[in-house]
Motif scaffolding. Structure first.
Motif, mmCIF file in Angstrom:
data_model
loop_
_atom_site.group_PDB
_atom_site.id
_atom_site.type_symbol
_atom_site.label_atom_id
_atom_site.label_comp_id
_atom_site.label_asym_id
_atom_site.label_seq_id
_atom_site.Cartn_x
_atom_site.Cartn_y
_atom_site.Cartn_z
ATOM 1 N N UNK A 8 48.536 45.621 3.572
ATOM 2 C CA UNK A 8 49.551 45.655 4.628
ATOM 3 C C UNK A 8 48.912 45.905 5.992
ATOM 4 N N UNK A 9 47.976 46.864 6.066
ATOM 5 C CA UNK A 9 47.328 47.160 7.350
ATOM 6 C C UNK A 9 46.507 45.969 7.835
ATOM 7 N N UNK A 10 45.910 45.243 6.909
ATOM 8 C CA UNK A 10 45.158 44.045 7.304
ATOM 9 C C UNK A 10 46.085 43.005 7.917
ATOM 10 N N UNK A 11 47.255 42.818 7.301
ATOM 11 C CA UNK A 11 48.217 41.843 7.826
ATOM 12 C C UNK A 11 48.767 42.296 9.188
ATOM 13 N N UNK A 12 48.984 43.612 9.339
ATOM 14 C CA UNK A 12 49.452 44.124 10.629
ATOM 15 C C UNK A 12 48.403 43.894 11.715
ATOM 16 N N UNK A 13 47.134 44.097 11.362
ATOM 17 C CA UNK A 13 46.053 43.859 12.319
ATOM 18 C C UNK A 13 46.009 42.399 12.745
ATOM 19 N N UNK A 14 46.191 41.505 11.782
ATOM 20 C CA UNK A 14 46.225 40.075 12.112
ATOM 21 C C UNK A 14 47.408 39.726 12.992
ATOM 22 N N UNK A 15 48.535 40.400 12.758
ATOM 23 C CA UNK A 15 49.731 40.139 13.565
ATOM 24 C C UNK A 15 49.508 40.531 15.019
ATOM 25 N N UNK A 16 48.801 41.656 15.256
ATOM 26 C CA UNK A 16 48.524 42.056 16.638
ATOM 27 C C UNK A 16 47.651 41.019 17.349
ATOM 28 N N UNK A 17 46.770 40.365 16.593
ATOM 29 C CA UNK A 17 45.958 39.294 17.191
ATOM 30 C C UNK A 17 46.838 38.133 17.640
ATOM 31 N N UNK A 18 47.734 37.732 16.759
ATOM 32 C CA UNK A 18 48.622 36.614 17.081
ATOM 33 C C UNK A 18 49.467 36.943 18.306
ATOM 34 N N UNK A 19 49.981 38.180 18.356
ATOM 35 C CA UNK A 19 50.786 38.595 19.514
ATOM 36 C C UNK A 19 49.952 38.527 20.791
ATOM 37 N N UNK A 20 48.691 38.944 20.695
ATOM 38 C CA UNK A 20 47.806 38.886 21.856
ATOM 39 C C UNK A 20 47.627 37.448 22.333
ATOM 40 N N UNK A 21 47.398 36.533 21.415
ATOM 41 C CA UNK A 21 47.199 35.131 21.800
ATOM 42 C C UNK A 21 48.453 34.560 22.463
ATOM 43 N N UNK A 22 49.612 34.884 21.896
ATOM 44 C CA UNK A 22 50.870 34.414 22.481
ATOM 45 C C UNK A 22 51.110 35.056 23.848
ATOM 46 N N UNK A 23 50.759 36.324 23.973
ATOM 47 C CA UNK A 23 50.918 37.040 25.242
ATOM 48 C C UNK A 23 50.053 36.415 26.334
ATOM 49 N N UNK A 24 48.884 35.915 25.927
ATOM 50 C CA UNK A 24 47.977 35.282 26.882
ATOM 51 C C UNK A 24 48.354 33.837 27.190
#
Length: 417
Positions: free
Chosen positions: A150-166
């Motif tokens: 679960x923590x691995x998937x959450x970490x990946x989700x923060x990456x995706x959010x960062x890319x979308x934010x940029x």
């Protein structure tokens, strides 16, 4: 760039607020100081074995993390202190060694924020579900494994959010790849067992066993790291060698590799057919059209030659429109028949090219010289190549689109139309 910094600082701030709103450091300060030193030391030691992926201006770190055991024992605030010290220690070291990327200072904020937030969620999950899993056989280990996933998937989700934010365009498939990271169950298992054992030994304060787990983990990781480095080095060496020995236009081996391979085959003591072939009236093609069309013809010529060869044969581009073939594991008649089949295939084929905005069809032929012999001390491969080259010129003199051959085993010469 400013958006990335804003996101990274926001993530760090959110992690700080989550840490401060928690129950504080859960263990005695002297014990906390001990585990802080041990975890910091082995994390620094392990740091160079980690894998980094760069996406735009963001460095993303892949590798085993000991944060889960730390947060379960010391709480989110304890983890925040550890992560901050560890991440900025790495930054200072890389800055001192002049290896730091321009964005690495803010990447430290991002990594601290991500690891604290995701593992704080892991902390809550563990304490909420721990009693329920106690009744299940191996419940403790199952729960640890699920939390790691679960923590691995959450970490990946923060990456995706960062890319979308940029404002980066990211497909759904790419987003899924980032979230799940293509990590195997064995990787999850390694992280789960390491953190599960570490947390168990922390609770019992078995410092010797704790350090042994770290040392074993380091030895295994270092071994895999060295193996991966060796494989990477070999792949890079093979790629460099392939580039050094490959003709960029046709994909055939170049003259440098031909000289190397002919020298090797000179010691083989086998029956070999050396063929030199050249496109007929190639200068006329270049003069009538242009060099781009000429290159297209050469590419098609090489592809046709290659299509007739077996896995043990070789094709070399030995000149501009000249190619050399090394035909192996055939008797003399089989070799002659194969070269004639190639000649007929080229004569019946054509090349589609574009010239002055129009599609054109070009027909061409080629001349061949074949010298067949048994490799021995009297006739080297280099000498055989020269004889095959002379036979090719005989084919030109006979009117082109011919195969001239010489059987070095019985010294018989002929020309085939």
């Amino acid at each position: 760039m400013h958006k990335a910094k804003l996101y990274e600082i926001s993530l760090f701030t959110a992690a700080l607020l989550a840490a401060l709103s928690s129950s504080g450091i859960l263990v005695d300060h002297s014990i906390f100081f001990k585990i802080l030193i041990v975890y910091w030391f082995f994390s620094i030691l392990y740091f160079r074995l980690r894998v980094f992926f760069k996406n735009g201006n963001t460095n993303i770190e892949y590798g085993i993390s000991y944060d889960l055991s730390f947060v379960l024992f010391a709480g989110p605030l304890g983890l925040f202190i550890f992560e901050t010290i560890y991440r900025f220690s790495v930054y200072i070291y890389r800055k001192w060694t002049k290896k730091a990327d321009p964005t690495e200072f803010f990447d430290a904020f991002y990594n601290t924020g991500t690891f604290v937030i995701t593992n704080s969620a892991a902390y809550l999950l563990f304490h909420y579900l721990h009693e329920s899993f106690q009744a299940i056989p191996f419940g403790y280990w199952i729960l640890i494994f699920l939390i790691v996933c679960i923590t691995s998937y959450l970490s990946g989700t923060t990456m995706v959010i960062l890319f979308l934010f940029l404002g980066e365009k990211i497909s759904f498939k790419k987003a899924i790849d980032f979230i799940f990271k293509d990590i195997s169950m064995l990787d999850y298992g390694k992280v789960s067992i390491s953190n599960g054992l570490l947390f168990h030994f922390l609770q019992d304060q078995k410092w010797e066993m704790l350090i042994i787990v770290f040392i074993l983990n380091y030895i295994v990781s270092h071994s895999f790291y060295l193996k991966s480095q060796n494989i990477q080095t070999k792949l890079e060496r093979d790629q460099f060698e392939q580039m050094a020995y490959t003709d960029f236009l046709t994909g055939a081996f170049n003259r440098t590799f031909m000289d190397k391979k002919l020298a090797e085959l000179s010691r083989s003591n086998e029956n070999i057919g050396i063929v030199v072939t050249d496109i007929d009236k190639f200068k006329g093609i270049n003069d009538s059209y242009n060099h781009a069309v000429g290159d297209k013809v050469i590419q098609q010529f090489a592809a046709t030659l290659k299509s007739y060869l077996g896995p043990e044969d070789y094709l070399f581009r030995s000149g501009g429109e000249e190619f050399t073939l090394c035909l192996r594991n055939r008797n003399f008649q089989q070799t002659v028949d194969l070269v004639n089949d190639i000649r007929n295939g080229i004569e019946k084929g054509s090349v589609n090219a574009e010239y002055n905005g129009e599609n054109i069809l070009i027909f061409y032929t080629a001349s061949f010289g074949l010298y067949y012999y048994k490799v021995n001390e009297y006739v080297s491969m280099e000498k055989a190549y020269i004889l095959a080259d002379e036979l090719m010129f005989e084919s030109k003199q006979l009117g082109k689109n011919h195969v001239s051959f010489l059987n070095g085993l019985i010294n018989k010469e002929a020309a085939v139309t």
